[in-house]
Structures are given as structure tokens and as C-alpha cells.
Design a protein around this motif. Structure first.
Motif, PDB file in Angstrom:
ATOM      1  N   ALA A  71     107.843  25.869  23.724  1.00 32.22           N
ATOM      2  CA  ALA A  71     106.504  26.470  23.715  1.00 32.22           C
ATOM      3  C   ALA A  71     105.454  25.448  23.299  1.00 32.22           C
ATOM      4  CB  ALA A  71     106.470  27.679  22.777  1.00 32.22           C
ATOM      5  N   LEU A  72     105.776  24.673  22.266  1.00 33.68           N
ATOM      6  CA  LEU A  72     104.820  23.678  21.781  1.00 33.68           C
ATOM      7  C   LEU A  72     104.569  22.597  22.826  1.00 33.68           C
ATOM      8  CD1 LEU A  72     103.231  23.125  19.127  1.00 33.68           C
ATOM      9  CD2 LEU A  72     105.010  21.493  18.543  1.00 33.68           C
ATOM     10  N   MET A  73     105.621  22.157  23.508  1.00 38.24           N
ATOM     11  CA  MET A  73     105.474  21.115  24.516  1.00 38.24           C
ATOM     12  C   MET A  73     104.657  21.598  25.705  1.00 38.24           C
ATOM     13  SD  MET A  73     106.777  18.240  23.601  1.00 38.24           S
ATOM     14  CE  MET A  73     107.048  17.362  25.135  1.00 38.24           C
ATOM     15  N   VAL A  74     104.870  22.855  26.118  1.00 41.40           N
ATOM     16  CA  VAL A  74     104.109  23.402  27.242  1.00 41.40           C
ATOM     17  C   VAL A  74     102.622  23.452  26.899  1.00 41.40           C
ATOM     18  CG1 VAL A  74     103.656  25.488  28.582  1.00 41.40           C
ATOM     19  CG2 VAL A  74     106.008  24.724  28.236  1.00 41.40           C
ATOM     20  N   ILE A  75     102.295  23.990  25.714  1.00 40.66           N
ATOM     21  CA  ILE A  75     100.895  24.073  25.287  1.00 40.66           C
ATOM     22  C   ILE A  75     100.293  22.676  25.158  1.00 40.66           C
ATOM     23  CG2 ILE A  75      99.362  24.758  23.396  1.00 40.66           C
ATOM     24  CD1 ILE A  75     101.296  27.062  22.829  1.00 40.66           C
ATOM     25  N   LYS A  76     101.074  21.768  24.592  1.00 45.05           N
ATOM     26  CA  LYS A  76     100.599  20.404  24.393  1.00 45.05           C
ATOM     27  C   LYS A  76     100.212  19.744  25.705  1.00 45.05           C
ATOM     28  CE  LYS A  76     102.495  15.878  23.074  1.00 45.05           C
ATOM     29  NZ  LYS A  76     103.609  15.204  22.385  1.00 45.05           N
ATOM     30  N   TRP A  77     101.081  19.811  26.712  1.00 41.67           N
ATOM     31  CA  TRP A  77     100.820  19.101  27.966  1.00 41.67           C
ATOM     32  C   TRP A  77      99.778  19.791  28.827  1.00 41.67           C
ATOM     33  CZ3 TRP A  77     101.614  14.257  28.069  1.00 41.67           C
ATOM     34  CH2 TRP A  77     102.636  13.711  27.290  1.00 41.67           C
ATOM     35  N   ILE A  78      99.631  21.100  28.657  1.00 43.62           N
ATOM     36  CA  ILE A  78      98.506  21.775  29.307  1.00 43.62           C
ATOM     37  C   ILE A  78      97.200  21.243  28.721  1.00 43.62           C
ATOM     38  CG2 ILE A  78      97.270  23.975  29.517  1.00 43.62           C
ATOM     39  CD1 ILE A  78      99.982  25.354  29.751  1.00 43.62           C
ATOM     40  N   GLY A  79      97.167  21.108  27.395  1.00 40.64           N
ATOM     41  CA  GLY A  79      95.980  20.572  26.731  1.00 40.64           C
ATOM     42  C   GLY A  79      95.675  19.143  27.142  1.00 40.64           C
ATOM     43  N   VAL A  80      96.718  18.317  27.242  1.00 39.26           N
ATOM     44  CA  VAL A  80      96.536  16.923  27.667  1.00 39.26           C
ATOM     45  C   VAL A  80      95.937  16.869  29.067  1.00 39.26           C
ATOM     46  CG1 VAL A  80      97.750  14.805  28.319  1.00 39.26           C
ATOM     47  CG2 VAL A  80      98.338  15.963  26.183  1.00 39.26           C
ATOM     48  N   ALA A  81      96.536  17.644  29.986  1.00 37.92           N
ATOM     49  CA  ALA A  81      96.054  17.652  31.374  1.00 37.92           C
ATOM     50  C   ALA A  81      94.615  18.145  31.454  1.00 37.92           C
ATOM     51  CB  ALA A  81      96.969  18.532  32.231  1.00 37.92           C
ATOM     52  N   TYR A  82      94.296  19.150  30.658  1.00 40.36           N
ATOM     53  CA  TYR A  82      92.942  19.712  30.701  1.00 40.36           C
ATOM     54  C   TYR A  82      91.911  18.711  30.186  1.00 40.36           C
ATOM     55  CZ  TYR A  82      89.077  22.969  30.130  1.00 40.36           C
ATOM     56  OH  TYR A  82      87.856  23.578  30.216  1.00 40.36           O
ATOM     57  N   LEU A  83      92.226  18.008  29.118  1.00 42.59           N
ATOM     58  CA  LEU A  83      91.297  17.019  28.571  1.00 42.59           C
ATOM     59  C   LEU A  83      91.110  15.844  29.533  1.00 42.59           C
ATOM     60  CD1 LEU A  83      92.341  16.961  24.805  1.00 42.59           C
ATOM     61  CD2 LEU A  83      90.203  17.831  25.753  1.00 42.59           C
ATOM     62  N   VAL A  84      92.193  15.434  30.193  1.00 43.48           N
ATOM     63  CA  VAL A  84      92.081  14.368  31.197  1.00 43.48           C
ATOM     64  C   VAL A  84      91.175  14.825  32.338  1.00 43.48           C
ATOM     65  CG1 VAL A  84      93.325  13.029  32.939  1.00 43.48           C
ATOM     66  CG2 VAL A  84      94.261  13.251  30.635  1.00 43.48           C
ATOM     67  N   TRP A  85      91.371  16.075  32.771  1.00 42.90           N
ATOM     68  CA  TRP A  85      90.528  16.627  33.842  1.00 42.90           C
ATOM     69  C   TRP A  85      89.065  16.641  33.423  1.00 42.90           C
ATOM     70  CZ3 TRP A  85      87.415  21.028  34.219  1.00 42.90           C
ATOM     71  CH2 TRP A  85      86.979  21.343  35.516  1.00 42.90           C
ATOM     72  N   LEU A  86      88.787  17.056  32.178  1.00 42.66           N
ATOM     73  CA  LEU A  86      87.406  17.047  31.684  1.00 42.66           C
ATOM     74  C   LEU A  86      86.843  15.621  31.694  1.00 42.66           C
ATOM     75  CD1 LEU A  86      87.417  19.483  28.604  1.00 42.66           C
ATOM     76  CD2 LEU A  86      86.331  19.842  30.827  1.00 42.66           C
ATOM     77  N   GLY A  87      87.679  14.653  31.294  1.00 46.76           N
ATOM     78  CA  GLY A  87      87.233  13.264  31.268  1.00 46.76           C
ATOM     79  C   GLY A  87      86.886  12.752  32.655  1.00 46.76           C
ATOM     80  N   ILE A  88      87.727  13.085  33.642  1.00 49.60           N
ATOM     81  CA  ILE A  88      87.467  12.655  35.019  1.00 49.60           C
ATOM     82  C   ILE A  88      86.187  13.304  35.548  1.00 49.60           C
ATOM     83  CG2 ILE A  88      88.311  12.768  37.407  1.00 49.60           C
ATOM     84  CD1 ILE A  88      91.159  12.574  36.236  1.00 49.60           C
ATOM     85  N   PHE A 193      87.008  11.880  26.201  1.00 52.58           N
ATOM     86  CA  PHE A 193      87.886  13.000  26.528  1.00 52.58           C
ATOM     87  C   PHE A 193      89.301  12.515  26.821  1.00 52.58           C
ATOM     88  CE2 PHE A 193      84.093  15.739  27.584  1.00 52.58           C
ATOM     89  CZ  PHE A 193      84.440  16.789  26.758  1.00 52.58           C
ATOM     90  N   VAL A 194      89.407  11.438  27.598  1.00 52.38           N
ATOM     91  CA  VAL A 194      90.730  10.898  27.922  1.00 52.38           C
ATOM     92  C   VAL A 194      91.404  10.343  26.662  1.00 52.38           C
ATOM     93  CG1 VAL A 194      91.967   9.152  29.258  1.00 52.38           C
ATOM     94  CG2 VAL A 194      90.082  10.421  30.315  1.00 52.38           C
ATOM     95  N   THR A 195      90.617   9.741  25.772  1.00 51.16           N
ATOM     96  CA  THR A 195      91.151   9.244  24.505  1.00 51.16           C
ATOM     97  C   THR A 195      91.696  10.399  23.666  1.00 51.16           C
ATOM     98  OG1 THR A 195      89.587   7.407  24.497  1.00 51.16           O
ATOM     99  CG2 THR A 195      90.613   7.975  22.391  1.00 51.16           C
ATOM    100  N   ALA A 196      90.953  11.521  23.644  1.00 49.94           N
ATOM    101  CA  ALA A 196      91.425  12.705  22.926  1.00 49.94           C
ATOM    102  C   ALA A 196      92.724  13.213  23.538  1.00 49.94           C
ATOM    103  CB  ALA A 196      90.356  13.800  22.947  1.00 49.94           C
ATOM    104  N   ALA A 197      92.826  13.140  24.868  1.00 49.88           N
ATOM    105  CA  ALA A 197      94.056  13.553  25.552  1.00 49.88           C
ATOM    106  C   ALA A 197      95.221  12.656  25.143  1.00 49.88           C
ATOM    107  CB  ALA A 197      93.855  13.501  27.064  1.00 49.88           C
ATOM    108  N   ALA A 198      94.955  11.352  25.051  1.00 50.21           N
ATOM    109  CA  ALA A 198      96.001  10.408  24.649  1.00 50.21           C
ATOM    110  C   ALA A 198      96.462  10.684  23.223  1.00 50.21           C
ATOM    111  CB  ALA A 198      95.487   8.972  24.777  1.00 50.21           C
TER     112      ALA A 198
END
Length: 206
Positions: A71-88, A193-198
């Protein structure tokens, strides 16, 4: 909860909100582009996401999420992808007119849910709240009122800090009167945003 304990918690809440993170970046980005007043839906959305995290932990479900690696990994990677998308999106965002009177693409609903998703997909908030709340709970007193007090304090403090970030960023707008400067600033926020994702991607539970 005594006044002394609450004041200590208030100081902790202030430092938590002031620490740079995806929420702060999102508030500053919105403040720069839309101004303070039109950034309020973004900030409200962030508080909705934050409040959901608080309720989740308060109801005991946060412990389940925190104990489930999947559950934690799924939420984590959704958040990473979303922040990268915001950065782009921010990196590619076109310059706006020097006047904020009519900003194309402004949507209160979109800003609200963008802000909400930034906090909802941040598992660090769940882990943090699970670690924070027990430090201030009085064991022999009802937990419900204490959790409600702490949750309200966290949200109210975060609102004030995020509005402050938006105000600070909005003051930069007068310096962003040329397309070149606006493009540079968009790329700065996109990179943040991408830095926050990283940073979120490298998060590991203790």
C-alpha cells in the motif's frame, strides 16, 4: 491537552509547515502565476488532502497503510509520478500576460484537486503523523478531542504558512513582466516539482 503541551505542539506544527516540500512549491507556483486570491483553491485543496491524512491516522487506518509495504509503495509511486507530471507541465507552461485580470486556463476545481493530490499521495505525511501524534497524546485523557485539537492546529498553521508562501511568490510577479523571465521562473518551479518527486522516491521507512 494542557496549554503547555498545545503550545509545544504549535511550535512543532509551525516548523513542519515551514519546511520546504511539495506543498510549499505548489503554493508558491500558484501564487506566482495567479496571485494570492486565486491561489486559495490550491491551498484549500492541499488542506483537504492534509485533513484526509489526519483523519486516516486518527481513525487508525494510517497504521494499516504504514504497515503495508504494498500500500505504501503504491501511494508513494503515484505521488512521484504526479509530481513529475506537475514539473513537466510547469516547465512547458507558456508565459502569461503581465496583468492577472484574465488568466487563461484558470480553474478553481482543477487547482483544488491538484492541491489535494499533492498531499494525498504523500506517504511521508502518514508516517510523520503516526510518529508525531503519540508524542503529544495524554494517555489517561480521551484521545478524540486531543486528536481533533492537533489536527485543527496543523491545518490552521499550514493554511497561514501556505498563504504566506503564495504572498511571497506573488510579489515576484512584478519582476516577471517579460516572457523570458516568466519562462525561466516556470522552469525553476518545474525543476523544484521534479526535485520533490526525487525526494519522495528516495523516502524509506525507518
Amino acid at each position: 491537552m494542557t496549554l503547555t503541551i498545545w503550545l509545544t505542539f504549535l511550535v512543532a506544527a509551525l516548523f513542519i509547515s515551514l519546511s520546504p516540500g511539495a506543498g510549499a512549491v505548489n503554493s508558491m507556483s500558484s501564487g506566482l502565476r495567479y496571485g494570492v486570491r486565486k491561489s486559495l483553491p490550491t491551498i484549500a485543496g492541499q488542506q483537504f488532502g492534509y485533513g484526509a491524512q489526519i483523519v486516516l491516522v486518527g481513525a487508525g487506518l494510517g497504521a494499516i497503510v504504514a504497515s503495508s509495504t504494498t500500500a505504501l509503495m503504491v501511494i508513494k509511486w503515484i505521488g512521484v509520478a504526479y509530481l513529475v507530471w506537475l514539473g513537466i507541465q510547469k516547465w512547458r507552461e507558456p508565459p502569461v500576460e503581465a496583468s492577472r485580470g484574465d488568466l487563461a486556463g484558470f480553474s478553481k476545481r482543477q487547482q483544488f484537486w491538484n492541491g489535494a493530490l499533492v498531499n494525498l499521495t504523500n506517504p511521508k505525511a502518514t508516517i510523520f503523523l503516526i510518529a508525531l501524534f503519540p508524542q503529544f497524546l495524554v494517555a489517561d485523557a480521551p484521545h478524540g478531542p486531543q486528536l481533533a485539537t492537533m489536527g485543527a492546529t496543523l491545518i490552521l498553521v499550514d493554511i497561514l504558512v501556505m498563504v504566506g508562501y503564495a504572498v511571497l511568490a506573488s510579489q515576484l510577479f512584478r519582476f516577471m513582466t517579460t516572457p523570458r523571465r516568466q519562462k525561466q521562473m516556470n522552469r525553476v518551479f518545474g525543476t523544484l516539482f521534479v526535485t520533490a518527486a526525487a525526494a519522495l522516491a528516495t523516502f524509506k521507512r525507518a
